[in-house]
Structures are given as structure tokens and as C-alpha cells.
Design an enzyme around this catalytic site. Structure first.
Site, PDB file in Angstrom:
ATOM      1  CB  THR A  96      57.100  12.974  -1.587  1.00 61.64           C
ATOM      2  OG1 THR A  96      57.314  12.463  -2.899  1.00 61.64           O
ATOM      3  CG2 THR A  96      56.526  14.384  -1.676  1.00 61.64           C
ATOM      4  CE  LYS A 173      57.916  13.068  -6.211  1.00 64.21           C
ATOM      5  NZ  LYS A 173      56.491  12.899  -6.051  1.00 64.21           N
ATOM      6  CE  LYS A 241      53.182  10.814   1.243  1.00 63.01           C
ATOM      7  NZ  LYS A 241      54.412  11.633   0.922  1.00 63.01           N
TER       8      LYS A 241
END
Length: 272
Positions: A96, A173, A241
Site C-alpha cells: 500500500t 486500495k 500510515k
């Protein structure tokens, strides 16, 4: 299946995915910064690479599943990686990361005759073992066709083609993860209110996730939160994150970020 596939990154998700490749009959060379994590795969026939370049075959396929943008970039730019992958080689980027990083690395690959395919993953380790991963994909069509059997062998239950423009799959994503974190935060706040008012959070979660919110994310996390079994998610660094990457990506194109900014602040302060 005679060619050796490189696989870099043996974390909680990478390890079962690499194991799926072995079970499907593929020969794989694996690299991980902590080499001991590869022991179970070596026992099953995988070859241990001591450097990222050692997992690469010329004109072959190498997959990376590592922590963040910097980690992916460090592998691609490591000594000999691009030169050895070379003409016709394919790098499947499964981490990701930001669309910006994907586009940057795709351009660098193109300079060396190789191709980057985006294939970030929706799913946890248990989903990988059960072969129930969801994988959005973006990149050149001929390369997509070449890697599709690999993605299926890795545990891809459903693979979604988002075209040839690199950046499209990472957008999916980031959006998905942002929505998951948003849903989890909403569930925690809602079920906490119920519990502190003397209600039954499990009964509330059951009713709502069987009716108005009958989606896997609400069902699974609603149950875990009601039963206080969501510690793994609450202690993970991944939500912070990924919401951070989503927020930065939105801000770069001046897209409003009121919810992601609030989420990021809550996650940063440990109040999630």
C-alpha cells in the site's frame, strides 16, 4: 511453472502468500530483511536470497510486499535490481503506497525495459490462507495477463482490472483502507455509547449488521469490537500510515479532507 518467481517481504501477509505460491507448484526465491522469517518456506523448497537482487531473474517476475513507499523504493533502487530484472521483466508491487510513488517507480522501470504492475491487496493473513484476497490491478495489459495466474495462485479470489494507467490500483486500495478505518472508528464510538448506557453492544451490532449495514467490514469488525477482540487492529500502525497516505494524495489534488484529517489526528493521538 519452470521459471523462478522472486518474492520480497515476508510479513504477516507476505508469508502465507508466498506459501500459496509454493503449494501451487511455483519455484520461488524469497528475500526478507529478517532472514529467519523465511525458514518455513525454505523447508518447503523455496530458495533464500541474501539480497533483493538475488531474488530476481532476468526478464522474470518479482513481487514486493513491504511496509511503505520508502521500503519499495529502496528495493527497486538497490544494487543491481533494475539491471538484472531488465528487458521484459515485471515487478508486481503489492504494498500500500501512494499513486505518486507507483508512477515514479513505473517510469524508472520503463527506463530499464521492465514493467511495474500494481496489485495491492485487500485481506488479512487468514484470508490469504483461505485464498479469499481481493486484488485491484493496474498496468500494461500484456503484463497483467502474464501475472494473473500468479495472483490467483497467491490467493486472489477476485482480481479487478483498473486499466493500464499506473496509480489507479493504489487509489482503490487507499480509498478502501480509508473507508475501513472510518467504519471501524464509527463502530467503536457507536458501540461504546451503547455499552456505557447499559445496553448490549453485541445485540446492537448483530441487528444493524444483518440489516442496514450488512457488509463484511461492519459484520466482522462489529462483532470483534462488541466482543472486545479488536486489539490487533487497534494496536496496528497500518491505519495511521494508510490514512496519512490517503490524506496526502487527496491534498495534492486539492480534494477536501475533513474526515481523513480528523481520523489522522485521532489515530496520531492514540484516541482511535
Amino acid at each position: 511453472m519452470n521459471e523462478t518467481i522472486g518474492f520480497i517481504g515476508l510479513g504477516n501477509l507476505g508469508l502465507p502468500i508466498a506459501a500459496n505460491l509454493l503449494r501451487a507448484g511455483y519455484s520461488i526465491a524469497v528475500y526478507n530483511r529478517t532472514a529467519s522469517k523465511a525458514e518455513s518456506l525454505i523447508a518447503q523448497g523455496a530458495r533464500l536470497a541474501t539480497r533483493p537482487v538475488d531474488a530476481v531473474t532476468t526478464g522474470g517476475i518479482v513481487a514486493t510486499l513491504v511496509w511503505d513507499d520508502a521500503a519499495v523504493e529502496s528495493i527497486v533502487m538497490s544494487e543491481g535490481f533494475l539491471e538484472k530484472l531488465g528487458q521484459g521483466g515485471i515487478h508486481i508491487s503489492m504494498s500500500t503506497v501512494s499513486p505518486e510513488t507507483s508512477r515514479k517507480l513505473a517510469a524508472i522501470h520503463a527506463q530499464h525495459g521492465s514493467v511495474l504492475i500494481e496489485a495491492p491487496i485487500f485481506g488479512v493473513a487468514e484470508a490469504a490462507v483461505a485464498r479469499q484476497l481481493l486484488i485491484p490491478v493496474a498496468g500494461p495489459q500484456n503484463a497483467q495477463e502474464r501475472v494473473r495466474p500468479l495472483l490467483e495462485a497467491m490467493g486472489g479470489q477476485n482480481i479487478f482490472d483498473f486499466g493500464e494507467v499506473v496509480g489507479a490500483a493504489t487509489q482503490v486500495k487507499l480509498v478502501g483502507n480509508f473507508m475501513i478505518v472510518s467504519a471501524v472508528q464509527t463502530l467503536r464510538e457507536a458501540l461504546s455509547m451503547v455499552e456505557k448506557n447499559g445496553g448490549d453492544p453485541k445485540a446492537v451490532a448483530d441487528m444493524l449488521t444483518q440489516t442496514l449495514f450488512a457488509a463484511p467490514i461492519y459484520k466482522n469488525y462489529g462483532r470483534m469490537i462488541a466482543e472486545k477482540k479488536d486489539a490487533a487492529f487497534s494496536q496496528s500502525r497500518i491505519p495511521l500510515k494508510d490514512v496519512g497516505i490517503f490524506k496526502k494524495t487527496a491534498e495534492q489534488v486539492e480534494s477536501p479532507t475533513p474526515v481523513s484529517s480528523l481520523l489522522y489526528d485521532l489515530l496520531s493521538s492514540g484516541e482511535e
